[in-house]
Every structure is written in C-alpha cells, then in structure tokens.
Design an enzyme around this catalytic site. Structure first.
Site, PDB file in Angstrom:
ATOM      1  N   PRO A   2       0.819  -1.219   0.000  1.00 18.34           N
ATOM      2  CA  PRO A   2       0.000   0.000   0.000  1.00 18.34           C
ATOM      3  C   PRO A   2       0.853   1.269   0.000  1.00 18.34           C
ATOM      4  CG  PRO A   2      -0.824  -1.581   1.601  1.00 18.34           C
ATOM      5  CD  PRO A   2       0.494  -2.095   1.119  1.00 18.34           C
ATOM      6  N   GLU A   3       0.565   2.148  -0.951  1.00 20.42           N
ATOM      7  CA  GLU A   3       1.230   3.442  -1.020  1.00 20.42           C
ATOM      8  C   GLU A   3       0.162   4.522  -0.877  1.00 20.42           C
ATOM      9  OE1 GLU A   3       4.211   3.804  -4.105  1.00 20.42           O
ATOM     10  OE2 GLU A   3       4.417   1.626  -4.256  1.00 20.42           O
ATOM     11  N   LYS A  59       1.550   7.419   4.118  1.00 21.05           N
ATOM     12  CA  LYS A  59       1.019   6.063   4.193  1.00 21.05           C
ATOM     13  C   LYS A  59       0.279   5.789   5.498  1.00 21.05           C
ATOM     14  CE  LYS A  59       4.908   4.319   1.423  1.00 21.05           C
ATOM     15  NZ  LYS A  59       5.987   3.307   1.367  1.00 21.05           N
ATOM     16  N   ARG A 249      15.643  -1.526  -3.316  1.00 15.92           N
ATOM     17  CA  ARG A 249      14.377  -2.055  -3.810  1.00 15.92           C
ATOM     18  C   ARG A 249      14.517  -2.511  -5.253  1.00 15.92           C
ATOM     19  NH1 ARG A 249       9.984  -0.283  -1.030  1.00 15.92           N
ATOM     20  NH2 ARG A 249       9.016  -2.067  -2.060  1.00 15.92           N
TER      21      ARG A 249
END
Length: 261
Positions: A2-3, A59, A249
């Site tokens: 979730p962003e 977030k 990432r």
C-alpha cells in the site's frame, strides 16, 4: 505494498463507513498487529467512542474519535475493509471494529509488518508522525525543489525516504521517474532545473491519477503494467526494460528513455 493512493482509498472507506458512527466493540483476533497498546487498553479506549474524522498523512491513516485517535499503517500487505457484520471472517482479519449500524471495519493484514497504534490526543498523533516529511500530495514544484535542495543521494532513494516526502513507495517512485525520463540512480544534486520541473509534473500527474483509481493503476500505458512481465518492455518506446536493485528495492526503468548517469 500500500502506497499513498491505496491509503487514500482506505481513508475514503473509513470516512464513508465510519464517520459519525459509534464503535460498539473492538475484537482483537491477533495482537501481533498492535504496537505499544494491549488488546484490553485498545478496547477500553475505543468502545463507545464516535468516529469524527478520517485523515491521512503519507502512508498513515488516522481515525479521530471524540476521545483518542487510532493510527493505522498497512506495511506490505495491510488493508482496511468495510463490510456487513455477517460477512464470513477472513483468516487475515486481525482487528475488527463493530459499529453501531451493524457494519464492521476490519484491519486485514497477512504479514503484520506494521499495524495499529493508539494516540491519546492530537499532540500524541503529531508526535507519532513527527518523523514524516510533507505529504506528497500536498507538494508543488517549488516545494519539491526545496525538499531536493542540497541532497546528494540517488533520486529514487530520496523520493522513497518517508522523512523527506511521505507517501511514495517503490511503484510510485519508478512510475514518476519513468515519466520524467530520469534514471533512478541519478544523484539528486545533479538534476538540472528542467529535470526537476519534469519530476514535479510527473509526480503531480501520477498521484492525481492514482488517487482517482484508489491504487497505482496497471493500465497498459503505465510502467507498472509491464514491470513484472517475463520480458518487460517500455510502454513508451517499446524497448526492453531493465530491473535491478536500486535504493534497496527492485527497480524497473527503461535504459533508452532514462539514460544512466
């Protein structure tokens, strides 16, 4: 993961399902998602309280009641679900809030990397969010210039640093940089004025469209739609995409559209 647009979608669920309604019961199926609060204390603090406002910063989702506030962070796999009380339970429903209209809000999370915190008042909320940068949705071109000024790290590392800019994660950062035609490992202090302007424009467009969708879209014209293909290609030039670890990432970019430094 979730962003910002996903959490904005959860904020809408909280606003639509919860605002103005009383919490009749709090049922904790798995205390592993609670942070610095016990199940008993959470229940005592929220039972009988009315949800007054649904806020978001980056977030983080903040449920403000007529007493304490609840802060939810969704980590990698969390989500907020609104449903009738008789909906079958899901095995990843960790905390369930029974509302006075017969519906429920469920904090559902598989991996439990983040979770739920309780803040006694507005000052406590501010303390919990003190390490966050400004919400990415509120930052204009001039504000982004100020945030980038003097930073030497790679631009993707800066965009995903929540203490600099709150709300952007891996997918959004890659999408924004691809649209701005900037390689993700470019040093931030090496971006010229035109590149910083493209970056700000791309961030505004990507966030606007993502928030409207409630998630990072996977339409064919988005990098997100192709990054996990077996042989990913750029939706703009048709060339092959590259994937590697940048800023810790897995990162996708187009070597033709985003020349390396």
């Amino acid at each position: 993961m979730p962003e910002l647009p996903d959490v904005e979608g959860y904020r809408r669920i909280l606003a639509d399902e919860g605002e103005g309604r009383r919490v009749d019961e709090v049922r904790v199926a798995d205390p592993g998602v609670l942070r610095e609060v016990t199940p008993g204390r959470l229940r005592r603090a929220l039972r009988g309280r009315r949800i007054e406002a649904a806020d978001r910063h980056g977030k983080w989702l903040v449920a403000r009641t007529d007493g304490p506030a609840l802060l939810l962070h969704f980590g990698m796999t969390g989500r907020l679900v609104g449903c009738p009380a008789d909906d079958p339970p899901h095995r990843h429903d960790r905390v369930v809030f029974d509302l006075d209209d017969g519906r429920q809000l469920r904090f559902r999370d598989q991996r439990k990397l983040q979770g739920i915190r309780l803040a006694g008042d507005r000052a406590a909320v501010d303390r919990l969010l003190a390490g966050q940068g400004p919400d990415a949705l509120s930052v204009d071109a001039a504000g982004l210039d100020r945030l980038l000024a003097g930073r030497r790290a790679g631009v993707k590392a800066v965009l995903t640093d929540q203490s600099v800019l709150a709300g952007l994660g891996n997918l959004l950062a890659d999408e924004i940089l691809w649209r701005a035609r900037i390689h993700p490992s470019r040093r931030t202090d090496g971006l010229d004025r035109a590149e910083r302007r493209r970056l700000a424009d791309a961030m505004r467009r990507v966030l606007r469209d993502s928030v409207r969708a409630g998630h990072v879209p996977t339409a064919g014209v988005w990098l997100t739609a192709h990054r996990d293909d077996a042989e990913p290609t750029c939706p703009r030039c048709g060339g092959p995409l590259r994937r590697d670890r940048i800023a810790g990432r897995t990162t996708a970019w187009c070597p033709h559209c985003q020349p390396p430094p």
